[in-house]
Scaffold this motif. Structure first.
Motif, PDB file in Angstrom:
ATOM      1  N   ALA A  54       0.807  -1.225   0.000  1.00  0.00           N
ATOM      2  CA  ALA A  54       0.000   0.000   0.000  1.00  0.00           C
ATOM      3  C   ALA A  54       0.837   1.272   0.000  1.00  0.00           C
ATOM      4  N   GLY A  55       2.168   1.136   0.119  1.00  0.00           N
ATOM      5  CA  GLY A  55       3.017   2.318   0.177  1.00  0.00           C
ATOM      6  C   GLY A  55       2.903   3.069   1.486  1.00  0.00           C
ATOM      7  N   ILE A  56       2.647   2.349   2.583  1.00  0.00           N
ATOM      8  CA  ILE A  56       2.534   2.962   3.910  1.00  0.00           C
ATOM      9  C   ILE A  56       3.900   2.935   4.577  1.00  0.00           C
ATOM     10  N   ALA A  57       4.448   4.098   4.860  1.00  0.00           N
ATOM     11  CA  ALA A  57       5.778   4.207   5.464  1.00  0.00           C
ATOM     12  C   ALA A  57       5.671   4.210   6.981  1.00  0.00           C
ATOM     13  N   LEU A  58       6.659   3.610   7.643  1.00  0.00           N
ATOM     14  CA  LEU A  58       6.711   3.615   9.103  1.00  0.00           C
ATOM     15  C   LEU A  58       7.436   4.858   9.602  1.00  0.00           C
ATOM     16  N   ARG A  59       6.915   5.423  10.683  1.00  0.00           N
ATOM     17  CA  ARG A  59       7.590   6.502  11.396  1.00  0.00           C
ATOM     18  C   ARG A  59       7.494   6.231  12.887  1.00  0.00           C
ATOM     19  N   SER A  60       8.486   6.683  13.629  1.00  0.00           N
ATOM     20  CA  SER A  60       8.462   6.532  15.086  1.00  0.00           C
ATOM     21  C   SER A  60       7.584   7.605  15.701  1.00  0.00           C
ATOM     22  N   ILE A  61       6.805   7.211  16.712  1.00  0.00           N
ATOM     23  CA  ILE A  61       6.050   8.197  17.489  1.00  0.00           C
ATOM     24  C   ILE A  61       7.062   9.116  18.166  1.00  0.00           C
ATOM     25  N   PRO A  62       7.017  10.415  17.909  1.00  0.00           N
ATOM     26  CA  PRO A  62       8.014  11.312  18.514  1.00  0.00           C
ATOM     27  C   PRO A  62       7.919  11.307  20.037  1.00  0.00           C
ATOM     28  N   ALA A  63       9.047  11.448  20.672  1.00  0.00           N
ATOM     29  CA  ALA A  63       9.062  11.555  22.132  1.00  0.00           C
ATOM     30  C   ALA A  63       8.589  12.943  22.546  1.00  0.00           C
ATOM     31  N   PRO A  64       7.923  13.065  23.698  1.00  0.00           N
ATOM     32  CA  PRO A  64       7.526  14.390  24.192  1.00  0.00           C
ATOM     33  C   PRO A  64       8.748  15.293  24.369  1.00  0.00           C
ATOM     34  N   GLU A  65       8.583  16.545  24.049  1.00  0.00           N
ATOM     35  CA  GLU A  65       9.673  17.516  24.186  1.00  0.00           C
ATOM     36  C   GLU A  65       9.377  18.465  25.349  1.00  0.00           C
ATOM     37  N   GLY A  66      10.206  18.429  26.358  1.00  0.00           N
ATOM     38  CA  GLY A  66      10.071  19.393  27.442  1.00  0.00           C
ATOM     39  C   GLY A  66       9.126  18.989  28.546  1.00  0.00           C
ATOM     40  N   ARG A  67       7.943  18.513  28.198  1.00  0.00           N
ATOM     41  CA  ARG A  67       6.968  18.122  29.223  1.00  0.00           C
ATOM     42  C   ARG A  67       6.178  16.934  28.707  1.00  0.00           C
ATOM     43  N   ASP A  68       5.632  16.190  29.634  1.00  0.00           N
ATOM     44  CA  ASP A  68       4.881  14.988  29.284  1.00  0.00           C
ATOM     45  C   ASP A  68       3.488  15.107  29.881  1.00  0.00           C
ATOM     46  N   TRP A  69       2.654  14.119  29.613  1.00  0.00           N
ATOM     47  CA  TRP A  69       1.306  14.098  30.177  1.00  0.00           C
ATOM     48  C   TRP A  69       1.367  13.961  31.688  1.00  0.00           C
ATOM     49  N   ARG A  70       0.374  14.542  32.341  1.00  0.00           N
ATOM     50  CA  ARG A  70       0.342  14.539  33.802  1.00  0.00           C
ATOM     51  C   ARG A  70       0.299  13.112  34.341  1.00  0.00           C
ATOM     52  N   LYS A  71      -0.392  12.229  33.647  1.00  0.00           N
ATOM     53  CA  LYS A  71      -0.373  10.803  33.922  1.00  0.00           C
ATOM     54  C   LYS A  71      -0.594  10.094  32.586  1.00  0.00           C
ATOM     55  N   PRO A  72      -0.365   8.776  32.520  1.00  0.00           N
ATOM     56  CA  PRO A  72      -0.388   8.103  31.218  1.00  0.00           C
ATOM     57  C   PRO A  72      -1.637   8.435  30.400  1.00  0.00           C
TER      58      PRO A  72
END
Length: 302
Positions: A55-73
């Motif tokens: 299908a021509g679907i390329a894989l990409r990595s989910i980017p890591a949070p920059e600077g701050r993350d979610w308060r909880k998962p």
């Protein structure tokens, strides 16, 4: 070129991604760039990788949070991290992995002159149950409360501002002046909301709450799309032929109860995977498939 992306994180989404990829091959091959976002180091099933390659679907990595993350998962936040990624082209489309194409879609025409577009939610969110409850949220998000009161798809006469389902979201990668990266703005707004507002219920809807104001933050209100672009078959039943471009099934068992969606999806899966890969897929994904009904349909299409 338009970039269409979705998230594949864990066995359930891997199963759903087979259906989505088969529907892309059936209806959208060559029309857009397609990206599947995965956790770094993920090894996807070979059956899925072969479908992606076809299908021509390329894989990409989910980017890591920059600077701050979610308060909880907050697993739903993966879509926002992906939305904030840099891609080529002017228009992006996010898809929940539990959707399938039912026909070709012209996303550029659907978006029109808007910056962001989505289908209204079937229901209001219990996190923001009244129009009055939206007022402090809009103030916190830094945009005026909209005067429009479209209600929800189930209750169109309800006094309720636009509230969208985030299963299919069309947006420009950047505003026309180039000053705002729209996906990054969506992520930042949702992180702000997560850290600054305490919700008593349905924290999983943070992305939909901010989506309602995202367009205004980027210069134009979020456009209301027709239901055909995100048709909830679990809530509305089997669509009439020709009335649904993208079906949102939520539960795989519900997909098999929809002749106009489930049967063509299985036919596409059988056509594009072949018998051997289909057998491998079924064996690996049996826990998610509700396979007794699907086998009956497969005999009809195979």
């Amino acid at each position: 070129m338009i970039s269409v992306f979705f998230v594949v994180d864990g066995p359930k989404l891997e199963t759903q991604a087979h259906f989505l990829a088969a529907s892309i091959l059936q209806h959208m091959a060559g029309r857009c760039r397609f990206y599947a976002y995965v956790r770094p180091g993920t090894e996807l099933p070979e059956t899925l990788m072969r479908l992606f390659e076809k299908a021509g679907i390329a894989l990409r990595s989910i980017p890591a949070p920059e600077g701050r993350d979610w308060r909880k998962p907050y697993p739903i936040g993966n879509k926002l991290l992906a939305a904030a990624d840099e891609r080529e082209g002017e228009i992006a489309v996010f898809l929940d992995t539990d959707v399938v194409f039912c026909g070709p879609v012209d996303f550029e025409a659907a978006l029109g002159d808007a910056t962001v577009a989505a289908v209204l939610s079937d229901f209001l969110t219990s996190a923001v149950p009244t129009a009055q409850d939206w007022e402090p949220l809009y103030a916190q998000m830094g945009v005026p409360m909209p005067l429009e009161r479209p209600g929800t798809l189930r209750r169109p006469n309800l006094d309720y501002p636009p509230y969208f389902n985030a299963g299919v979201v069309l947006f420009r990668e950047r505003t026309q002046d180039g000053n705002i990266h729209v996906g990054r703005e969506w992520l930042d707004m949702t992180l702000d909301l997560d850290h600054q507002v305490a919700f008593a219920a349905q924290r999983d809807n943070l992305d939909q709450i901010t989506l309602s104001a995202l367009g205004a933050r980027c210069g134009t209100p979020t456009k209301i799309l027709p239901q055909r672009y995100n048709y909830n078959i679990m809530g509305w039943g089997d669509p009439e032929p020709g009335s649904c471009d993208i079906a949102h099934y939520h539960l795989i068992g519900r997909l098999w109860k929809s002749p106009t969606v489930g049967t063509p999806t299985l036919r596409a899966l059988h056509e594009h995977m072949g018998a051997e890969d289909l057998a491998r897929f079924v064996d690996r994904s049996r826990a998610f498939l509700r396979w007794r009904r699907a086998k009956q349909l497969l005999r009809q299409v195979g």
